[in-house]
Design a protein around this motif. Sequence first.
Motif, PDB file in Angstrom:
ATOM      1  N   TYR A   7      72.777  42.563 -88.378  1.00 46.76           N
ATOM      2  CA  TYR A   7      73.265  42.684 -89.742  1.00 46.76           C
ATOM      3  C   TYR A   7      74.787  42.494 -89.781  1.00 46.76           C
ATOM      4  N   ARG A   8      75.255  41.799 -90.821  1.00 42.61           N
ATOM      5  CA  ARG A   8      76.698  41.648 -91.006  1.00 42.61           C
ATOM      6  C   ARG A   8      76.995  41.629 -92.507  1.00 42.61           C
ATOM      7  N   TYR A   9      78.106  42.209 -92.871  1.00 40.78           N
ATOM      8  CA  TYR A   9      78.524  42.223 -94.269  1.00 40.78           C
ATOM      9  C   TYR A   9      79.099  40.874 -94.687  1.00 40.78           C
ATOM     10  N   CYS A  10      79.785  40.233 -93.760  1.00 38.73           N
ATOM     11  CA  CYS A  10      80.300  38.909 -94.040  1.00 38.73           C
ATOM     12  C   CYS A  10      80.490  38.154 -92.737  1.00 38.73           C
ATOM     13  N   VAL A  11      80.595  36.855 -92.844  1.00 35.46           N
ATOM     14  CA  VAL A  11      80.833  35.987 -91.692  1.00 35.46           C
ATOM     15  C   VAL A  11      82.034  35.117 -92.004  1.00 35.46           C
ATOM     16  N   GLY A  12      82.903  34.986 -91.041  1.00 35.11           N
ATOM     17  CA  GLY A  12      84.088  34.159 -91.216  1.00 35.11           C
ATOM     18  C   GLY A  12      84.176  33.065 -90.181  1.00 35.11           C
ATOM     19  N   TRP A  13      84.827  31.986 -90.560  1.00 36.01           N
ATOM     20  CA  TRP A  13      85.197  30.939 -89.608  1.00 36.01           C
ATOM     21  C   TRP A  13      86.702  31.016 -89.381  1.00 36.01           C
ATOM     22  N   PHE A  14      87.070  31.026 -88.129  1.00 41.21           N
ATOM     23  CA  PHE A  14      88.469  31.061 -87.736  1.00 41.21           C
ATOM     24  C   PHE A  14      88.751  29.843 -86.865  1.00 41.21           C
ATOM     25  N   ARG A  15      90.025  29.521 -86.703  1.00 41.48           N
ATOM     26  CA  ARG A  15      90.373  28.449 -85.780  1.00 41.48           C
ATOM     27  C   ARG A  15      91.672  28.796 -85.073  1.00 41.48           C
ATOM     28  N   GLN A  16      91.791  28.238 -83.885  1.00 45.22           N
ATOM     29  CA  GLN A  16      93.002  28.455 -83.101  1.00 45.22           C
ATOM     30  C   GLN A  16      93.396  27.158 -82.423  1.00 45.22           C
ATOM     31  N   ALA A  17      94.555  26.662 -82.795  1.00 43.13           N
ATOM     32  CA  ALA A  17      95.113  25.466 -82.172  1.00 43.13           C
ATOM     33  C   ALA A  17      95.972  25.891 -80.991  1.00 43.13           C
ATOM     34  N   PRO A  18      96.187  25.003 -80.029  1.00 46.95           N
ATOM     35  CA  PRO A  18      97.007  25.356 -78.868  1.00 46.95           C
ATOM     36  C   PRO A  18      98.380  25.859 -79.280  1.00 46.95           C
ATOM     37  N   GLY A  19      98.760  27.010 -78.743  1.00 47.20           N
ATOM     38  CA  GLY A  19     100.069  27.571 -79.015  1.00 47.20           C
ATOM     39  C   GLY A  19     100.210  28.257 -80.357  1.00 47.20           C
ATOM     40  N   LYS A  20      99.093  28.376 -81.087  1.00 40.87           N
ATOM     41  CA  LYS A  20      99.161  28.998 -82.415  1.00 40.87           C
ATOM     42  C   LYS A  20      98.256  30.216 -82.481  1.00 40.87           C
TER      43      LYS A  20
ATOM     44  N   LEU B 292      89.143  15.355 -92.933  1.00 42.78           N
ATOM     45  CA  LEU B 292      89.769  16.007 -91.789  1.00 42.78           C
ATOM     46  C   LEU B 292      91.113  15.389 -91.442  1.00 42.78           C
ATOM     47  N   LYS B 293      92.024  16.241 -91.004  1.00 40.97           N
ATOM     48  CA  LYS B 293      93.382  15.853 -90.654  1.00 40.97           C
ATOM     49  C   LYS B 293      93.629  16.201 -89.185  1.00 40.97           C
ATOM     50  N   PRO B 294      94.605  15.558 -88.569  1.00 42.54           N
ATOM     51  CA  PRO B 294      94.914  15.916 -87.170  1.00 42.54           C
ATOM     52  C   PRO B 294      95.218  17.398 -87.003  1.00 42.54           C
ATOM     53  N   GLU B 295      95.836  17.992 -88.007  1.00 42.11           N
ATOM     54  CA  GLU B 295      96.172  19.422 -87.908  1.00 42.11           C
ATOM     55  C   GLU B 295      94.952  20.341 -88.004  1.00 42.11           C
TER      56      GLU B 295
ATOM     57  N   THR C  71      92.616  19.994 -85.874  1.00 47.25           N
ATOM     58  CA  THR C  71      92.194  20.088 -84.472  1.00 47.25           C
ATOM     59  C   THR C  71      92.401  21.505 -83.957  1.00 47.25           C
ATOM     60  N   ALA C  72      91.342  22.092 -83.460  1.00 46.82           N
ATOM     61  CA  ALA C  72      91.411  23.487 -82.994  1.00 46.82           C
ATOM     62  C   ALA C  72      90.081  23.887 -82.384  1.00 46.82           C
ATOM     63  N   MET C  73      90.091  25.031 -81.733  1.00 43.00           N
ATOM     64  CA  MET C  73      88.854  25.708 -81.371  1.00 43.00           C
ATOM     65  C   MET C  73      88.420  26.513 -82.587  1.00 43.00           C
ATOM     66  N   TYR C  74      87.201  26.333 -82.997  1.00 46.79           N
ATOM     67  CA  TYR C  74      86.669  27.033 -84.164  1.00 46.79           C
ATOM     68  C   TYR C  74      85.720  28.145 -83.720  1.00 46.79           C
ATOM     69  N   TYR C  75      85.920  29.307 -84.305  1.00 44.28           N
ATOM     70  CA  TYR C  75      85.121  30.477 -83.971  1.00 44.28           C
ATOM     71  C   TYR C  75      84.459  31.029 -85.227  1.00 44.28           C
ATOM     72  N   CYS C  76      83.232  31.500 -85.091  1.00 46.12           N
ATOM     73  CA  CYS C  76      82.683  32.287 -86.185  1.00 46.12           C
ATOM     74  C   CYS C  76      82.687  33.754 -85.765  1.00 46.12           C
TER      75      CYS C  76
ATOM     76  N   GLY D 145      83.196  29.981 -79.515  1.00 43.90           N
ATOM     77  CA  GLY D 145      84.039  28.908 -80.033  1.00 43.90           C
ATOM     78  C   GLY D 145      83.476  27.531 -79.763  1.00 43.90           C
ATOM     79  N   THR D 146      83.868  26.591 -80.613  1.00 41.40           N
ATOM     80  CA  THR D 146      83.484  25.196 -80.443  1.00 41.40           C
ATOM     81  C   THR D 146      84.681  24.342 -80.835  1.00 41.40           C
ATOM     82  N   LEU D 147      84.964  23.320 -80.022  1.00 38.66           N
ATOM     83  CA  LEU D 147      86.188  22.541 -80.184  1.00 38.66           C
ATOM     84  C   LEU D 147      85.980  21.367 -81.135  1.00 38.66           C
ATOM     85  N   VAL D 148      86.906  21.236 -82.085  1.00 40.20           N
ATOM     86  CA  VAL D 148      86.935  20.093 -82.981  1.00 40.20           C
ATOM     87  C   VAL D 148      88.253  19.352 -82.766  1.00 40.20           C
ATOM     88  N   THR D 149      88.150  18.073 -82.486  1.00 40.80           N
ATOM     89  CA  THR D 149      89.331  17.237 -82.272  1.00 40.80           C
ATOM     90  C   THR D 149      89.340  16.132 -83.315  1.00 40.80           C
TER      91      THR D 149
END
Length: 124
Positions: A27-40, A83-86, A88-93, A117-121
């Motif tokens: 069970y979850r109240y909500c689900v989010g998608w996050f992303r993390q680019a290198p160095g950010k 989609l834009k170059p920016e 590009t990141a690892m995407y996490y739910c 995580g799953t990588l989008v380039t």
Amino acid sequence: QAQLVESGGGSVQVGGSHTLSCAASGYRYCVGWFRQAPGKEREGVAAISSVGGSTYYADSVKGRFTISQDNAKNTVYLRMNSLKPEDTAMYYCAAAEYGCSSGAILARATYNSWGQGTLVTVSS
């Protein structure tokens, strides 16, 4: 604790579209998608409430990304257009098992379970 598995990462051309999936158990109240680019820092990009399906987006993706859920399949999707170059990141739910408030739904602290995580380039 909720278990989450992301899939669908890959390489996409600038201006293209792509869809990520997050298989969620528990069970979850909500689900989010996050992303993390290198160095950010990891940033929230979209979230959806499990009951009611209200959606929330970061300004950087508003109008381009769409989060949706199929409760019968226990899956949350992130459709990414223009989609834009920016992008590009690892995407996490992530899942929030103890509550969600709309004011903090894109904040990392709201979520207690994370996928691997799953990588989008995005490239030209």
